[in-house]
Design a protein around this motif. Structure first.
Motif, mmCIF file in Angstrom:
data_model
loop_
_atom_site.group_PDB
_atom_site.id
_atom_site.type_symbol
_atom_site.label_atom_id
_atom_site.label_comp_id
_atom_site.label_asym_id
_atom_site.label_seq_id
_atom_site.Cartn_x
_atom_site.Cartn_y
_atom_site.Cartn_z
ATOM 1 N N SER A 43 104.722 80.773 2.800
ATOM 2 C CA SER A 43 105.223 79.645 2.004
ATOM 3 C C SER A 43 105.057 79.923 0.514
ATOM 4 O O SER A 43 105.946 79.611 -0.287
ATOM 5 N N CYS A 44 103.932 80.496 0.143
ATOM 6 C CA CYS A 44 103.700 80.838 -1.263
ATOM 7 C C CYS A 44 104.671 81.901 -1.739
ATOM 8 O O CYS A 44 105.207 81.826 -2.843
ATOM 9 N N SER A 45 104.902 82.905 -0.895
ATOM 10 C CA SER A 45 105.786 83.999 -1.274
ATOM 11 C C SER A 45 107.212 83.524 -1.489
ATOM 12 O O SER A 45 107.939 84.078 -2.325
ATOM 13 N N SER A 46 107.623 82.508 -0.757
ATOM 14 C CA SER A 46 109.002 82.021 -0.887
ATOM 15 C C SER A 46 109.096 80.761 -1.744
ATOM 16 O O SER A 46 110.158 80.135 -1.805
ATOM 17 N N ASP A 65 101.640 70.355 -2.957
ATOM 18 C CA ASP A 65 101.623 70.565 -1.502
ATOM 19 C C ASP A 65 100.927 71.881 -1.145
ATOM 20 O O ASP A 65 100.095 71.926 -0.238
ATOM 21 N N LEU A 66 101.279 72.950 -1.867
ATOM 22 C CA LEU A 66 100.656 74.253 -1.585
ATOM 23 C C LEU A 66 99.156 74.231 -1.887
ATOM 24 O O LEU A 66 98.351 74.761 -1.116
ATOM 25 N N ALA A 67 98.786 73.618 -3.003
ATOM 26 C CA ALA A 67 97.372 73.573 -3.382
ATOM 27 C C ALA A 67 96.566 72.751 -2.382
ATOM 28 O O ALA A 67 95.479 73.155 -1.966
ATOM 29 N N ARG A 68 97.080 71.591 -1.990
ATOM 30 C CA ARG A 68 96.359 70.746 -1.032
ATOM 31 C C ARG A 68 96.219 71.435 0.327
ATOM 32 O O ARG A 68 95.174 71.364 0.963
ATOM 33 N N SER A 69 97.288 72.108 0.785
ATOM 34 C CA SER A 69 97.186 72.786 2.074
ATOM 35 C C SER A 69 96.204 73.959 1.999
ATOM 36 O O SER A 69 95.497 74.247 2.964
ATOM 37 N N TYR A 70 96.137 74.624 0.849
ATOM 38 C CA TYR A 70 95.175 75.718 0.671
ATOM 39 C C TYR A 70 93.749 75.186 0.725
ATOM 40 O O TYR A 70 92.889 75.739 1.419
ATOM 41 N N VAL A 71 93.495 74.103 -0.003
ATOM 42 C CA VAL A 71 92.154 73.513 -0.019
ATOM 43 C C VAL A 71 91.755 73.088 1.397
ATOM 44 O O VAL A 71 90.627 73.338 1.838
ATOM 45 N N LEU A 107 96.840 80.521 7.872
ATOM 46 C CA LEU A 107 96.834 81.471 6.762
ATOM 47 C C LEU A 107 98.169 82.183 6.612
ATOM 48 O O LEU A 107 98.723 82.240 5.515
ATOM 49 N N ASP A 108 98.700 82.729 7.701
ATOM 50 C CA ASP A 108 99.951 83.487 7.615
ATOM 51 C C ASP A 108 101.105 82.619 7.129
ATOM 52 O O ASP A 108 101.890 83.031 6.268
ATOM 53 N N SER A 109 101.216 81.410 7.669
ATOM 54 C CA SER A 109 102.316 80.537 7.245
ATOM 55 C C SER A 109 102.133 80.095 5.798
ATOM 56 O O SER A 109 103.113 79.963 5.052
ATOM 57 N N TRP A 110 100.874 79.890 5.373
ATOM 58 C CA TRP A 110 100.638 79.501 3.986
ATOM 59 C C TRP A 110 101.017 80.621 3.034
ATOM 60 O O TRP A 110 101.644 80.375 2.008
#
Length: 184
Positions: A116-119, A93-99, A110-113
């Motif tokens: 999300s990564c940090s948590s 999920d994180l990788a797809r949203s980043y791409v 960007l900020d929410s992503w």
């Protein structure tokens, strides 16, 4: 023995595929095989193949960020199996949203992503998010500005490679001459 015969007949590959082929077709263990591995040697080749091996980590990483519509049926099946694991599912999920964020240049996400990564509890993503926070203005500019510094980064990498080839031991004039000589 088999490898030597194949070499004589023109085989140019390595020993690994030949030994793997022979190992899969062996009907009894090699005399030197330790007793604790003999039962595995005698198991049916299909049963051993069904255990399956995962692709290399780099290939798995590419599998996670590729567009699901471009995957072959085997890759899609593997991805579905992998996504069954909670950690891999969140990584996907994180990788797809980043791409998607990078390709579509949606700076608003960007900020929410990053949060999300940090948590996420995934060390690699947490470290990556911390790095993005340190260079936040540059990351934000990369998503909003129409220009790219890819050309200059490529040239810098080329210069560093030439310098590395010279072991960092030469004057600027020699480096300059080598760069000019290679460009011609």
């Amino acid at each position: 023995m088999l490898f030597r015969e194949l070499k004589e007949k023109g085989y140019t590959g390595s020993t690994r595929p030949v030994s793997r082929w022979a190992r899969e077709r062996r009907t009894e263990p090699h005399p030197c095989t330790p007793k604790k591995y003999r039962a595995d040697c005698l198991s049916e080749p299909k049963a051993r193949k069904q255990q399956g091996k995962l692709p290399a980590p780099r290939r798995l990483a590419w599998l996670l960020i590729r567009d699901p519509e471009t995957l072959s049926s085997d890759e899609a099946q593997l991805l579905d199996i992998l996504r069954g694991d909670a950690a891999v599912g969140s990584i996907w999920d994180l990788a797809r949203s980043y791409v998607f964020m990078i390709r579509e240049r949606t700076v608003g996400k960007l900020d929410s992503w990053i949060s999300s990564c940090s948590s996420s509890g995934i060390e690699g993503f947490e470290t990556f998010a911390a790095g993005l926070r340190q260079d936040y203005t540059a990351v934000r500019a990369a998503l909003t500005e129409p220009w790219s510094n890819g050309q200059s980064e490529g040239q810098i990498n080329r210069l560093k490679t030439i310098e590395w080839e010279m072991y960092g031991r030469a004057s600027f004039n020699l480096l300059r001459n080598r760069v000019i000589y290679r460009a011609a």
